[in-house]
Design a protein around this motif. Structure first.
Motif, PDB file in Angstrom:
ATOM      1  N   GLU A 157      35.212  40.580  50.534  1.00 24.68           N
ATOM      2  CA  GLU A 157      36.016  39.971  49.461  1.00 24.68           C
ATOM      3  C   GLU A 157      35.430  40.278  48.071  1.00 24.68           C
ATOM      4  O   GLU A 157      35.098  39.363  47.314  1.00 24.68           O
ATOM      5  CB  GLU A 157      36.141  38.464  49.668  1.00 24.68           C
ATOM      6  CG  GLU A 157      36.851  38.057  50.938  1.00 24.68           C
ATOM      7  CD  GLU A 157      38.342  38.386  50.938  1.00 24.68           C
ATOM      8  OE1 GLU A 157      38.827  38.906  49.917  1.00 24.68           O
ATOM      9  OE2 GLU A 157      39.004  38.135  51.957  1.00 24.68           O
ATOM     10  N   THR A 159      36.856  41.309  45.398  1.00 27.80           N
ATOM     11  CA  THR A 159      37.709  40.999  44.242  1.00 27.80           C
ATOM     12  C   THR A 159      37.719  39.515  43.894  1.00 27.80           C
ATOM     13  O   THR A 159      38.312  39.133  42.891  1.00 27.80           O
ATOM     14  CB  THR A 159      39.157  41.467  44.496  1.00 27.80           C
ATOM     15  OG1 THR A 159      39.700  40.747  45.604  1.00 27.80           O
ATOM     16  CG2 THR A 159      39.200  42.957  44.803  1.00 27.80           C
ATOM     17  N   LEU A 162      37.156  38.278  40.252  1.00 27.61           N
ATOM     18  CA  LEU A 162      37.404  39.364  39.304  1.00 27.61           C
ATOM     19  C   LEU A 162      38.809  39.221  38.728  1.00 27.61           C
ATOM     20  O   LEU A 162      39.742  38.870  39.448  1.00 27.61           O
ATOM     21  CB  LEU A 162      37.269  40.735  39.985  1.00 27.61           C
ATOM     22  CG  LEU A 162      35.888  41.143  40.485  1.00 27.61           C
ATOM     23  CD1 LEU A 162      35.939  42.575  41.037  1.00 27.61           C
ATOM     24  CD2 LEU A 162      34.835  41.051  39.393  1.00 27.61           C
ATOM     25  N   VAL A 167      39.390  44.232  38.850  1.00 26.43           N
ATOM     26  CA  VAL A 167      39.866  44.788  40.124  1.00 26.43           C
ATOM     27  C   VAL A 167      40.286  46.246  39.938  1.00 26.43           C
ATOM     28  O   VAL A 167      39.963  47.108  40.767  1.00 26.43           O
ATOM     29  CB  VAL A 167      41.033  43.945  40.664  1.00 26.43           C
ATOM     30  CG1 VAL A 167      41.665  44.619  41.884  1.00 26.43           C
ATOM     31  CG2 VAL A 167      40.558  42.538  41.028  1.00 26.43           C
ATOM     32  N   THR A 189      39.185  42.480  52.311  1.00 26.57           N
ATOM     33  CA  THR A 189      39.819  41.848  51.160  1.00 26.57           C
ATOM     34  C   THR A 189      41.244  41.450  51.507  1.00 26.57           C
ATOM     35  O   THR A 189      41.880  42.069  52.365  1.00 26.57           O
ATOM     36  CB  THR A 189      39.819  42.782  49.927  1.00 26.57           C
ATOM     37  OG1 THR A 189      40.450  42.118  48.822  1.00 26.57           O
ATOM     38  CG2 THR A 189      40.561  44.074  50.218  1.00 26.57           C
ATOM     39  N   ASP A 191      43.360  41.365  48.969  1.00 28.39           N
ATOM     40  CA  ASP A 191      44.072  41.962  47.835  1.00 28.39           C
ATOM     41  C   ASP A 191      44.733  43.249  48.306  1.00 28.39           C
ATOM     42  O   ASP A 191      44.091  44.288  48.460  1.00 28.39           O
ATOM     43  CB  ASP A 191      43.095  42.242  46.689  1.00 28.39           C
ATOM     44  CG  ASP A 191      43.806  42.645  45.409  1.00 28.39           C
ATOM     45  OD1 ASP A 191      44.738  43.475  45.484  1.00 28.39           O
ATOM     46  OD2 ASP A 191      43.427  42.161  44.326  1.00 28.39           O
ATOM     47  N   PHE A 194      44.579  46.376  46.013  1.00 30.85           N
ATOM     48  CA  PHE A 194      43.241  46.963  46.070  1.00 30.85           C
ATOM     49  C   PHE A 194      43.076  47.780  47.356  1.00 30.85           C
ATOM     50  O   PHE A 194      42.541  48.895  47.330  1.00 30.85           O
ATOM     51  CB  PHE A 194      42.199  45.844  45.997  1.00 30.85           C
ATOM     52  CG  PHE A 194      40.770  46.318  45.969  1.00 30.85           C
ATOM     53  CD1 PHE A 194      40.204  46.755  44.790  1.00 30.85           C
ATOM     54  CD2 PHE A 194      39.999  46.299  47.115  1.00 30.85           C
ATOM     55  CE1 PHE A 194      38.893  47.188  44.742  1.00 30.85           C
ATOM     56  CE2 PHE A 194      38.685  46.723  47.093  1.00 30.85           C
ATOM     57  CZ  PHE A 194      38.126  47.168  45.901  1.00 30.85           C
ATOM     58  N   HIS A 473      45.210  36.921  39.859  1.00 24.14           N
ATOM     59  CA  HIS A 473      44.609  38.230  39.622  1.00 24.14           C
ATOM     60  C   HIS A 473      45.062  39.236  40.689  1.00 24.14           C
ATOM     61  O   HIS A 473      44.649  40.401  40.642  1.00 24.14           O
ATOM     62  CB  HIS A 473      43.073  38.131  39.661  1.00 24.14           C
ATOM     63  CG  HIS A 473      42.503  37.249  38.594  1.00 24.14           C
ATOM     64  ND1 HIS A 473      42.914  37.324  37.290  1.00 24.14           N
ATOM     65  CD2 HIS A 473      41.550  36.293  38.636  1.00 24.14           C
ATOM     66  CE1 HIS A 473      42.229  36.442  36.570  1.00 24.14           C
ATOM     67  NE2 HIS A 473      41.404  35.808  37.367  1.00 24.14           N
ATOM     68  N   ASP A 474      45.850  38.774  41.651  1.00 22.31           N
ATOM     69  CA  ASP A 474      46.301  39.623  42.748  1.00 22.31           C
ATOM     70  C   ASP A 474      47.533  40.401  42.290  1.00 22.31           C
ATOM     71  O   ASP A 474      48.644  39.868  42.237  1.00 22.31           O
ATOM     72  CB  ASP A 474      46.631  38.766  43.972  1.00 22.31           C
ATOM     73  CG  ASP A 474      46.923  39.597  45.222  1.00 22.31           C
ATOM     74  OD1 ASP A 474      47.566  40.657  45.083  1.00 22.31           O
ATOM     75  OD2 ASP A 474      46.511  39.190  46.314  1.00 22.31           O
TER      76      ASP A 474
END
Length: 622
Positions: A157, A159, A162, A167, A189, A191, A194, A473-474
């Protein structure tokens, strides 16, 4: 061409935790050049698998084979930094200044994670770790590991904590800067953007097995659906969810830099006839019926915290059915903005107008609201709110909704106090929906949730009629769940982002460059704005100043858009042809390597065209 050298391999691995079998006769390996993303449900064994690979978990059967001189480094979910250590000691260790300052790689890491070679974002090299926030400590631990540059980089994990910029920087570094002979990456992760940007292979940990797929998240979605279809799996609901998500990936904007890197045509049969994830017109009609025309209006609003001004003279109108994502650097005021809209934080100037029929709910980052029901069962905690609700025009029972969000079978009878962090987060979300709000605020909804749960949450909200605001932030979740995004740039403005998160990153780069030249650091290009909206048509942020484009520039930009879109179409056709050839060359390593290199060149050309499309699209709007 010889096959890539193996760095670490699991041979018939068997691992048990209590009564749960995490790994059951698993044989997988990490080879030179691999960038592997690991996905699976929370508690399914992803972190345990990483521990086995690096040697912090011991197998109950089988063996781990490691190349003798391979170096390994792992970023865990909990850092072990010495609170008394300084930033310099943590990140650089015993390296002399001339040693690290002369390495472009190290300077890039310091700039990307710590604010520069003076570690400005951390308070300087002599700042101590103890008083730092979880996000700052996370950046320190990640920077230290990247500076060490082990052969096998294992990230659990990474991210977490962040922001969107962090990211994006990490994805670029891991995919295009770090790769070197003898290196590999293994990352867990949730995300999905990402994963798609970084991974060239995907491992799915499920029911004690590790299923392997070529490609990133988008390719994994396609392959998983095909596997389920070929095996005629009985878990039809999950297959439908995956097909729906694949359909959304296929319909992504032409400039989406995270769009699938696999043969799009292979998905056509799977998604044929699949409707759009959301019927926006119908949802707006329902939302208008429930909300009326007035929802939330911020008018000439100024928001302050202490001596700091977060927003200055901003107007933002939210209508029924609007779906907004809110992005910004940590500390820019995203959560404060949600509190302002709820009436929990006072305005320094201006006014907030809330519609008479608004029924608001907020999924906060705190879980304390469940303390009162910690001794109850899951289903009792849900039915306390309501036994039935309506989603997508259909009546849904509390038990059915709980099952869609992962509380299957006997888990609905579990005590709330015994749930994991991710399960409590899901329960919090179900209770909010059962309360039938018509305005929903989600503050970092991805915390503690696995990818399957996030997909289920998105599916539920696809049929939810109301006004939605999401702070996250995703990047993938923002683009999937909302119809447009706005940005808090830290300069008192709220900026509409027609080009999505990619436009936000460009604005931030422009601000950084301007600040480096001695400018104000305010947004360049179309300028800083006060956001104003337009009801159910999707209240847009309208510019109140900045650089205007001439008529000639607008015409030229539109020509550029047409040219780039044609070029992208040609590249997609060439990629499809290459994939056909690669399928036929599966037993010819030399030809396959040549075709792979050709595909890589096409991919680079495609990314360049996408960036050109984004730049032209802003100018084309005038």
């Amino acid at each position: 061409m010889p096959p890539p050298a193996s760095l670490v391999a699991l041979d018939h691995a068997h691992l048990v935790a209590g009564t749960q079998v995490l790994l059951d006769d698993v044989s997988v390996g990490v080879s030179d050049g691999d960038r592997i993303g690991v996905v699976g449900r929370n508690g399914g064994g992803k972190s345990s698998l990483l521990g086995v690979v690096v040697g912090t978990r011991t197998l109950h059967g089988g063996r781990v084979i490691r190349t003798g001189d391979v170096t390994m480094g792992m970023l865990g979910q909990v850092d072990a930094l010495d609170p008394a250590a300084t930033v310099g000691q943590v990140v650089l260790g015993d390296l002399a200044e001339h040693e690290w300052a002369g390495q472009a790689r190290v300077r890039e890491i310091l700039g990307g994670l710590l604010g520069g070679t003076d570690a400005q974002a951390m308070g300087g090299w002599e700042a101590t770790v103890g008083p730092m926030s979880g996000g700052e400590r996370r950046r320190l631990a990640l920077a230290a590991l990247l500076v060490q540059d082990p052969d096998l980089l294992v990230l659990d994990e990474p991210t977490n904590h962040l922001d969107v910029e962090g990211v994006a920087w990490l994805a670029t570094y891991l995919s295009s800067r770090r790769p070197r002979p003898g290196s590999a990456l293994l990352v867990v992760t949730h995300d999905r953007w990402f994963l798609d940007a970084v991974s060239t292979r995907t491992w799915e940990v499920s029911d004690g097995q590790v299923h392997t797929y070529d490609g990133g998240y988008a390719a994994y979605v396609l392959a998983r659906v095909e596997r389920q279809r070929v095996a005629q799996v009985t878990e039809e609901r999950r297959a439908n969810l995956a097909r729906k998500e694949l359909a959304w990936l296929r319909r992504g904007a032409p400039a989406r830099t995270s769009k699938p890197r696999f043969r799009i045509e292979a998905a056509t049969a799977l998604i044929e006839g699949e409707p759009e994830p959301r019927d926006s017109v119908e949802l707006v009609r329902f939302a208008t019926t429930r909300l009326g025309k007035d929802v939330l209006d911020l008018v000439d609003a100024t928001v302050t915290i202490g001596e700091r001004t977060l927003l200055e003279d901003v107007t933002w109108r939210l209508g029924p059915g609007d779906r907004y994502g809110i992005v910004g650097v940590n500390g820019a005021g995203k959560s404060t903005l949600l509190r302002v809209l709820q009436g929990q934080h006072p305005l320094a100037a201006g006014r907030l107008k809330t519609g008479k029929t608004v029924r608001m709910a907020c999924l906060s980052q705190e879980l304390r609201e469940l303390d009162r029901v910690r001794g109850w069962t899951v289903i009792d905690a849900i039915t306390e709110v309501r036994s039935f609700t309506t989603i997508g025009g259909k009546e849904v029972s509390a038990s059915s909704l709980a099952q869609r969000l992962g509380f299957t079978g006997g888990r609905q009878q579990s005590r709330v106090g015994d749930l994991s962090g991710g399960e409590r987060r899901r329960l919090q979300f179900v209770r909010l929906l059962m309360d039938e709000p018509n305005v929903l605020l989600l503050d970092e909804p991805t915390n503690d949730l696995d990818i399957d749960t996030l997909t289920s949450m998105e599916d539920v909200l696809d049929g939810w009629a109301g006004t939605l605001l999401v702070v996250s932030h995703d990047r993938y979740l923002l683009e999937r769940m909302t119809d447009r995004q706005v940005a808090l740039l830290g300069d008192g403005t709220l900026r509409d982002l027609p080009g999505g998160v990619e436009q936000y990153l460009q604005l931030r780069r422009g601000m950084a460059a301007n600040a480096g030249r001695g400018g104000t650091g305010r947004a360049s290009g179309a300028g800083a704005v006060g956001a104003t909206g337009g009801g159910s048509t999707g209240g847009a942020a309208a510019s109140t100043g900045g650089t205007a484009y001439t008529a000639a520039e607008v015409r030229e930009a539109r020509k550029t858009l047409a040219r780039v879109e044609k070029a992208l179409d040609r590249i997609h056709e060439q990629e499809a042809a290459l994939h056909e050839q690669m399928a036929g060359a599966a037993t010819d390593p030399e030809r396959l390597a040549g075709l792979t290199e050709s595909l890589r060149v096409l991919t680079e050309q495609e990314e360049g065209l996408e960036l050109e499309w984004l730049e032209a699209s802003e100018a084309a709007q005038g």
